[in-house]
Design a protein around this motif. Structure first.
Motif, PDB file in Angstrom:
ATOM      1  N   SER A   1     -40.895   4.191  13.693  1.00 43.23           N
ATOM      2  CA  SER A   1     -41.417   4.387  15.046  1.00 43.23           C
ATOM      3  C   SER A   1     -42.114   3.128  15.556  1.00 43.23           C
ATOM      4  O   SER A   1     -42.050   2.794  16.741  1.00 43.23           O
ATOM      5  CB  SER A   1     -42.398   5.570  15.059  1.00 43.23           C
TER       6      SER A   1
ATOM      7  N   ILE B   1     -50.602   2.952  10.996  1.00 48.25           N
ATOM      8  CA  ILE B   1     -51.123   3.635  12.179  1.00 48.25           C
ATOM      9  C   ILE B   1     -51.915   2.660  13.049  1.00 48.25           C
ATOM     10  O   ILE B   1     -51.784   2.659  14.281  1.00 48.25           O
ATOM     11  CB  ILE B   1     -52.015   4.824  11.767  1.00 48.25           C
TER      12      ILE B   1
ATOM     13  N   LEU C   1     -39.301   9.237  14.380  1.00 47.94           N
ATOM     14  CA  LEU C   1     -40.277   9.666  13.369  1.00 47.94           C
ATOM     15  C   LEU C   1     -39.845  10.970  12.721  1.00 47.94           C
ATOM     16  O   LEU C   1     -39.848  11.100  11.486  1.00 47.94           O
ATOM     17  CB  LEU C   1     -41.651   9.820  14.030  1.00 47.94           C
TER      18      LEU C   1
ATOM     19  N   TYR D   1     -52.376  11.659  14.492  1.00 46.25           N
ATOM     20  CA  TYR D   1     -51.710  10.891  13.444  1.00 46.25           C
ATOM     21  C   TYR D   1     -52.177  11.337  12.059  1.00 46.25           C
ATOM     22  O   TYR D   1     -51.391  11.437  11.121  1.00 46.25           O
ATOM     23  CB  TYR D   1     -52.002   9.392  13.600  1.00 46.25           C
TER      24      TYR D   1
ATOM     25  N   TYR E   1     -56.046  11.435  20.797  1.00 42.52           N
ATOM     26  CA  TYR E   1     -54.676  11.614  20.329  1.00 42.52           C
ATOM     27  C   TYR E   1     -54.447  10.937  18.977  1.00 42.52           C
ATOM     28  O   TYR E   1     -53.584  11.343  18.200  1.00 42.52           O
ATOM     29  CB  TYR E   1     -53.672  11.092  21.365  1.00 42.52           C
ATOM     30  N   LYS E   2     -55.251   9.912  18.692  1.00 44.97           N
ATOM     31  CA  LYS E   2     -55.104   9.210  17.408  1.00 44.97           C
ATOM     32  C   LYS E   2     -55.391  10.147  16.230  1.00 44.97           C
ATOM     33  O   LYS E   2     -54.885   9.926  15.126  1.00 44.97           O
ATOM     34  CB  LYS E   2     -56.028   7.994  17.365  1.00 44.97           C
TER      35      LYS E   2
ATOM     36  N   CYS F   1     -51.463  15.324  11.052  1.00 45.07           N
ATOM     37  CA  CYS F   1     -50.098  15.738  10.729  1.00 45.07           C
ATOM     38  C   CYS F   1     -49.882  15.850   9.220  1.00 45.07           C
ATOM     39  O   CYS F   1     -49.114  16.706   8.761  1.00 45.07           O
ATOM     40  CB  CYS F   1     -49.083  14.777  11.348  1.00 45.07           C
TER      41      CYS F   1
ATOM     42  N   ILE G   1     -44.295  10.521   6.049  1.00 50.72           N
ATOM     43  CA  ILE G   1     -44.805  10.239   7.390  1.00 50.72           C
ATOM     44  C   ILE G   1     -44.987   8.743   7.596  1.00 50.72           C
ATOM     45  O   ILE G   1     -44.710   8.214   8.686  1.00 50.72           O
ATOM     46  CB  ILE G   1     -46.139  10.984   7.612  1.00 50.72           C
ATOM     47  N   THR G   2     -45.442   8.037   6.580  1.00 54.06           N
ATOM     48  CA  THR G   2     -45.594   6.585   6.702  1.00 54.06           C
ATOM     49  C   THR G   2     -44.243   5.929   6.960  1.00 54.06           C
ATOM     50  O   THR G   2     -44.131   5.013   7.791  1.00 54.06           O
ATOM     51  CB  THR G   2     -46.222   5.986   5.434  1.00 54.06           C
TER      52      THR G   2
ATOM     53  N   LYS H   1     -49.470   0.526  14.909  1.00 57.87           N
ATOM     54  CA  LYS H   1     -48.785   1.275  15.966  1.00 57.87           C
ATOM     55  C   LYS H   1     -49.694   1.498  17.163  1.00 57.87           C
ATOM     56  O   LYS H   1     -49.269   1.351  18.315  1.00 57.87           O
ATOM     57  CB  LYS H   1     -48.263   2.605  15.426  1.00 57.87           C
ATOM     58  N   VAL H   2     -50.939   1.874  16.908  1.00 60.24           N
ATOM     59  CA  VAL H   2     -51.893   2.078  18.007  1.00 60.24           C
ATOM     60  C   VAL H   2     -52.094   0.771  18.781  1.00 60.24           C
ATOM     61  O   VAL H   2     -52.113   0.760  20.016  1.00 60.24           O
ATOM     62  CB  VAL H   2     -53.238   2.601  17.468  1.00 60.24           C
TER      63      VAL H   2
ATOM     64  N   TYR I   1     -43.397   6.552  10.591  1.00 59.54           N
ATOM     65  CA  TYR I   1     -44.173   5.705  11.504  1.00 59.54           C
ATOM     66  C   TYR I   1     -43.755   4.246  11.416  1.00 59.54           C
ATOM     67  O   TYR I   1     -43.881   3.502  12.393  1.00 59.54           O
ATOM     68  CB  TYR I   1     -45.665   5.852  11.221  1.00 59.54           C
TER      69      TYR I   1
END
Length: 205
Positions: free
Chosen positions: A122, A42, A145, A82, A78-79, A85, A115-116, A45-46, A119
């Protein structure tokens, strides 16, 4: 490379669902901490998205000056989506997929694996955007994703559920997640703008 972070990343790219299932069955020695890996992915990605991506932007119908306050909230909070979820998806899989007889913490672990993996793919989309600079890369990243998550979920649940039994449950999870995502964004905008009367779109950062 049969253990540690590289091993776990490789397994997530190839077979996220089976990897999660094997982990819950006790085959954990080789794996890097999935929750730590999730945070690392994460963070990457950020960083990549902030470096050269497109932001989620709210524009009111009357282009109010208050839009800036709403967008500042979106950019800052918005973070959290992540991280939210995983508990939300875990609750949904706990309710809809009962045959594996997993408790909620086990669903948390399984969904963290899935999810990992999503991402990670993604993140590759975000990196590729440096070369193509597409305004749609955020949307593509979300689709990728979701696809990887549900394919991983299919792998994970295959021993207990046939395709159609998995499919309708996966569609319920997809729809509920989309609704909750939209409600969460609307709440942020209502808090920082006062009402939701406009559109949300991606804009170059």
């Amino acid at each position: 490379l049969d253990r540690g972070i590289i091993y776990t990343v490789k397994e997530l790219f190839v077979k996220p669902g089976r990897t999660a299932r094997e982990y819950l069955m006790g085959r954990r020695v080789r794996h890097y901490s999935i929750f730590a890996l999730f945070v690392i992915v994460i963070a990457l990605k950020v960083f990549v998205d902030n470096t050269g991506g497109y932001d989620l932007v709210y524009t009111s119908h009357d282009h109010s000056p208050a839009d800036a306050r709403a967008n500042a909230a979106l950019d800052y909070y918005y973070k959290l989506l992540y991280f939210l979820c995983i508990p939300i998806l875990s609750l949904l899989t706990l309710v809809l997929f009962t045959k594996p007889r997993l408790n909620y913490p086990e669903h948390l672990v399984a969904n963290c694996f899935l999810i990992t993996a999503g991402y990670l793919y993604s993140l590759l989309v975000s990196v590729a955007n440096f070369a193509i600079d597409s305004p749609y890369h955020n949307l593509v990243g979300i689709v990728v994703l979701a696809f990887i998550y549900f394919m991983g979920l299919r792998q994970f649940m295959a021993p207990e559920y046939g395709f159609f039994a998995w499919l309708w449950r996966a569609l319920v999870i997809l729809m509920v997640s989309a609704v909750l995502f939209g409600i969460t964004i609307a709440i942020f905008i209502n808090i920082y703008w006062g009402k939701f009367e406009g559109t949300i779109h991606f804009q170059a950062s």
